[in-house]
Motif scaffolding. Structure first.
Motif, PDB file in Angstrom:
ATOM      1  N   TYR A 214      29.969  69.687  39.254  1.00 19.69           N
ATOM      2  CA  TYR A 214      31.027  68.797  38.767  1.00 19.69           C
ATOM      3  C   TYR A 214      32.018  69.523  37.866  1.00 19.69           C
ATOM      4  CZ  TYR A 214      28.109  65.245  40.838  1.00 19.69           C
ATOM      5  OH  TYR A 214      27.371  64.520  41.729  1.00 19.69           O
ATOM      6  N   SER A 215      32.388  70.739  38.302  1.00 20.87           N
ATOM      7  CA  SER A 215      33.456  71.469  37.624  1.00 20.87           C
ATOM      8  C   SER A 215      34.707  71.543  38.493  1.00 20.87           C
ATOM      9  CB  SER A 215      32.989  72.880  37.268  1.00 20.87           C
ATOM     10  OG  SER A 215      32.610  73.603  38.431  1.00 20.87           O
ATOM     11  N   ASN A 216      34.554  71.284  39.788  1.00 24.81           N
ATOM     12  CA  ASN A 216      35.712  71.252  40.681  1.00 24.81           C
ATOM     13  C   ASN A 216      35.378  70.401  41.902  1.00 24.81           C
ATOM     14  OD1 ASN A 216      33.974  72.905  42.131  1.00 24.81           O
ATOM     15  ND2 ASN A 216      35.265  74.711  42.013  1.00 24.81           N
ATOM     16  N   ASN A 217      36.402  70.016  42.620  1.00 18.42           N
ATOM     17  CA  ASN A 217      36.219  69.249  43.852  1.00 18.42           C
ATOM     18  C   ASN A 217      35.986  70.182  45.038  1.00 18.42           C
ATOM     19  OD1 ASN A 217      36.379  66.578  43.058  1.00 18.42           O
ATOM     20  ND2 ASN A 217      38.604  66.447  43.302  1.00 18.42           N
ATOM     21  N   GLY A 218      35.297  69.664  46.036  1.00 15.98           N
ATOM     22  CA  GLY A 218      35.294  70.301  47.341  1.00 15.98           C
ATOM     23  C   GLY A 218      36.389  69.679  48.190  1.00 15.98           C
ATOM     24  N   LEU A 219      36.578  70.211  49.401  1.00 14.71           N
ATOM     25  CA  LEU A 219      37.629  69.641  50.243  1.00 14.71           C
ATOM     26  C   LEU A 219      37.475  70.057  51.692  1.00 14.71           C
ATOM     27  CD1 LEU A 219      39.824  71.994  51.203  1.00 14.71           C
ATOM     28  CD2 LEU A 219      40.723  71.685  48.954  1.00 14.71           C
ATOM     29  N   HIS A 260      43.005  52.408  46.850  1.00 14.00           N
ATOM     30  CA  HIS A 260      41.647  51.922  47.074  1.00 14.00           C
ATOM     31  C   HIS A 260      40.653  53.067  47.260  1.00 14.00           C
ATOM     32  CE1 HIS A 260      43.725  48.140  47.477  1.00 14.00           C
ATOM     33  NE2 HIS A 260      44.492  48.686  48.423  1.00 14.00           N
ATOM     34  N   LEU A 261      41.023  54.245  46.773  1.00 14.98           N
ATOM     35  CA  LEU A 261      40.135  55.399  46.820  1.00 14.98           C
ATOM     36  C   LEU A 261      39.579  55.686  45.430  1.00 14.98           C
ATOM     37  CD1 LEU A 261      42.293  57.739  49.105  1.00 14.98           C
ATOM     38  CD2 LEU A 261      40.323  56.349  49.796  1.00 14.98           C
ATOM     39  N   ARG A 262      38.476  56.401  45.380  1.00 12.80           N
ATOM     40  CA  ARG A 262      37.839  56.719  44.107  1.00 12.80           C
ATOM     41  C   ARG A 262      38.747  57.577  43.226  1.00 12.80           C
ATOM     42  NH1 ARG A 262      32.035  58.482  43.601  1.00 12.80           N
ATOM     43  NH2 ARG A 262      32.906  60.566  43.923  1.00 12.80           N
ATOM     44  N   ARG A 292      40.298  66.108  48.982  1.00 15.63           N
ATOM     45  CA  ARG A 292      39.388  66.628  47.956  1.00 15.63           C
ATOM     46  C   ARG A 292      38.534  65.500  47.388  1.00 15.63           C
ATOM     47  NH1 ARG A 292      41.941  71.763  45.616  1.00 15.63           N
ATOM     48  NH2 ARG A 292      44.112  71.715  46.272  1.00 15.63           N
ATOM     49  N   GLU A 293      37.266  65.810  47.156  1.00 16.15           N
ATOM     50  CA  GLU A 293      36.353  64.862  46.504  1.00 16.15           C
ATOM     51  C   GLU A 293      35.230  65.632  45.816  1.00 16.15           C
ATOM     52  OE1 GLU A 293      34.889  62.326  45.382  1.00 16.15           O
ATOM     53  OE2 GLU A 293      35.893  60.490  46.015  1.00 16.15           O
ATOM     54  N   ALA A 294      34.329  64.889  45.170  1.00 16.04           N
ATOM     55  CA  ALA A 294      33.339  65.499  44.288  1.00 16.04           C
ATOM     56  C   ALA A 294      32.059  65.919  44.985  1.00 16.04           C
ATOM     57  CB  ALA A 294      33.007  64.537  43.135  1.00 16.04           C
ATOM     58  N   ASP A 295      31.798  65.407  46.199  1.00 15.41           N
ATOM     59  CA  ASP A 295      30.557  65.771  46.883  1.00 15.41           C
ATOM     60  C   ASP A 295      30.764  65.673  48.394  1.00 15.41           C
ATOM     61  OD1 ASP A 295      30.144  63.000  47.664  1.00 15.41           O
ATOM     62  OD2 ASP A 295      29.374  62.647  45.652  1.00 15.41           O
ATOM     63  N   GLU A 390      29.488  60.835  36.069  1.00 18.72           N
ATOM     64  CA  GLU A 390      30.148  59.544  35.910  1.00 18.72           C
ATOM     65  C   GLU A 390      31.519  59.665  35.251  1.00 18.72           C
ATOM     66  OE1 GLU A 390      28.949  56.782  37.227  1.00 18.72           O
ATOM     67  OE2 GLU A 390      27.301  58.000  38.000  1.00 18.72           O
ATOM     68  N   LYS A 391      31.751  60.819  34.607  1.00 18.13           N
ATOM     69  CA  LYS A 391      33.017  61.009  33.899  1.00 18.13           C
ATOM     70  C   LYS A 391      33.875  62.103  34.535  1.00 18.13           C
ATOM     71  CE  LYS A 391      31.015  59.539  29.485  1.00 18.13           C
ATOM     72  NZ  LYS A 391      30.705  59.928  28.096  1.00 18.13           N
ATOM     73  N   PHE A 392      33.420  62.609  35.668  1.00 12.05           N
ATOM     74  CA  PHE A 392      34.161  63.661  36.351  1.00 12.05           C
ATOM     75  C   PHE A 392      35.181  63.031  37.287  1.00 12.05           C
ATOM     76  CE2 PHE A 392      34.512  66.490  40.145  1.00 12.05           C
ATOM     77  CZ  PHE A 392      35.211  67.515  39.533  1.00 12.05           C
TER      78      PHE A 392
END
Length: 551
Positions: A214-219, A260-262, A292-295, A390-392
């Protein structure tokens, strides 16, 4: 009292350490300290090589997949220092893997080599002043990372040779990192099998490392190609089926969907092909997205939404579509024991001693950009710990993430640039062929060398790194590549741009046989600031904010 689980884990660490120690000569703490001092001395002795490498690569200014001069220069340097080089790995002409040594452990060093479109900039000049207007330039600082790695490797190689220490060093480039275009292919093609750990280097404005996720997004980077039918736009527009209409409808749909996206998502696009000319209904058009997203799960969901949008746009316009996967990156997860070791080594090395000229350039540029005039970092970074999931809320990406999920990996940030810059911009190139970059790269090479040596001679460190990788990082999350068997590197990208600008850029390639620095070759007084807009007086002490890791 230790639980049975942790007793077993501790026993495993001891067993791994015992096996590794049987292959590594016993080195006393006193000998280790003396060898590390020798390594630091070796790096200092190569400060001139650092300057020449940094300035030379800055002058090449090559975009992703077109880094031919850069790769030729680096591989030649490595071969002249005893490395064996495999060129053209993963079907990428500018990619390579260099190897020296034998036996275990096997440690790989990596850093990126591509630059940024339209970021040409005279170094040491604290305002926009391109070397070649419109040309690419090193507005990300990727001209410095391989100097960190190569000088570090040469110092450790020398100590290993003199002291008969076994081990293998590998060095490789991140080709087309700005397109997330190479590292997942290296992984897919097996170039990291048998490697025990990876030390990556990325330019920043401070010195340090981080661990966890949780230091950067993947894509995923996807180009959607629409195909219709041409017609005369005025005489018979009803006979045409506009591929450009499909592109624009997809973009409108995506922009409405953003609401409507995270919050973690980042998505952006350009239209590389919008048709030929207005009086011809475009029969082909393309739009290029970064999702790009977190996981992994949420990245896949964005990709599926994009496919649905493309399908809807094609239905509305009676066109057809296909897509090309241009690049991918997993969100990075970095190794705790290795990051802790690198942080301790950073404390030994410390930040460079900045001159008043260095601070003047930094504060003048910050003044030009209308941001806080804080100058260069004078307080060392602390170890960066994982963000709260939760805060990323997302951010940049780097395809080192793919490698971090198959081999214990860390990213060393080193202080070759300035705080408070916009990123991917001409301003980020101003420091990158100046004493700031030279000093910061030497500091990075020292930390990288010490950490590389630790991994070679401390079996318990490598065992701890592997235990963290197995029992923490990949315990519940397994790497599933975004690449499909039919995907191939997009090696055609940026070819036309480089063909356009390279003849002019060649006139400014750095000639180290004639000039002591690139600044001297360009006739630049260091530092050059705007007349009448002098920033606040330079400082050499004070605190510095954390940098963003430039990923």
């Amino acid at each position: 009292m230790l639980t049975r689980k942790y007793c077993l884990l501790f026993g495993l660490l001891l067993a791994i350490a015992g096996e590794a120690s049987s292959q590594t000569p016993s080195i006393t703490p006193e000998q280790n300290a003396a060898l590390k001092q020798q390594i630091l001395k070796e790096v200092d002795g190569n400060a001139k090589l650092v300057q020449v490498m940094v300035d030379t690569m800055y002058s090449f200014s090559e975009l992703g997949f077109q880094e031919f001069e850069t790769s030729k220069y680096l591989t030649g340097l490595l071969e002249s220092n005893g490395f064996k080089v495999e060129r053209g790995i993963s079907g990428i002409p500018t990619a390579w893997m260099a190897t020296w040594g034998s036996g275990e452990p096997v440690i790989a060093l990596g850093s990126d080599i591509d630059c940024i479109p339209q970021a040409s900039q005279k170094p040491g000049v604290a305002y926009h002043d391109p070397i070649v207007p419109g040309a690419p330039g090193h507005g990300e600082g990727h001209n410095s990372g391989n100097a960190v790695n190569i000088v570090a490797a040469l110092a450790v190689k020398d100590v290993m040779t003199k002291n008969h220490i076994p081990g293998t060093i590998k060095i490789w480039p991140g080709v087309a990192e700005e397109l997330l275009g190479s590292k997942a292919y290296y992984v897919r093609d097996g170039y990291f099998k048998g490697i025990d750990a990876v030390l990556f280097a990325h330019v920043g404005d401070n010195l340090g490392a981080s661990y966890g996720g949780y230091s950067n997004n993947g894509l995923v980077s996807v180009q959607y190609n629409f195909h219709g039918e041409s017609a005369h736009s005025a005489a018979a527009p009803w006979r045409g089926r506009s591929a450009l209409d499909a592109v624009e409808l997809m973009d409108v749909g995506w922009n409405f969907r953003r609401e409507h996206l995270r919050l973690q998502q980042r998505s952006h696009y350009v239209i590389p092909n919008g048709g030929d000319q207005p009086n011809v209904v475009p029969q082909n058009a393309s739009v290029w997205y970064y999702f790009r997203e977190a996981d992994y799960k949420h990245i896949k969901e964005l990709w599926e939404i994009g496919d649905n949008m493309a399908n809807g746009a094609a239905l509305m316009t009676n066109t057809k579509w296909d897509s090309t996967l241009i690049g991918t990156a997993w969100p990075g997860h970095f190794n705790k024991p290795m990051a802790e070791e690198a942080t301790e080594n950073a404390k030994v090395v410390g930040l460079p001693t900045w001159s008043n000229d260095d601070q003047t350039l930094a504060k003048a540029l910050q003044h030009e950009l209308k941001v806080e005039e804080k100058g260069l970092a004078t307080k060392l970074d602390e170890l960066k710990t994982p963000n709260d999931p939760e805060k990323f809320y997302g951010g940049g990406s780097d395809d080192i993430g793919d490698i971090s999920w198959v081999v214990p990996t860390i990213v060393l940030r080193y202080p070759a640039n300035m705080p408070n810059l916009p990123g991917h911009n001409w301003a980020n190139g101003i420091a990158m062929a100046t004493p700031i970059a030279h000093k910061g790269t030497v500091a990075g090479a020292k930390v990288q060398a010490l950490t590389l040596f630790d991994l070679m001679v401390k079996p318990t460190l490598l065992a701890s790194a592997k235990a963290y990788f197995t029992d923490v990082q990949t315990k519940d999350v397994k790497y599933t590549p975004f690449l499909r068997a039919t995907d191939k590197p997009s090696i055609w990208l940026n070819k036309a741009t480089m063909e356009k600008y390279q003849p002019e850029l060649k006139k400014y390639y750095y000639d180290s046989s004639k000039y002591s620095s690139y600044l001297e070759q360009l006739g630049i007084h260091y530092p050059t600031v705007r007349t009448g807009s002098t920033p606040a007086a330079p400082v050499t002490t004070g605190e510095d904010e954390d940098d963003d890791g430039s990923q």
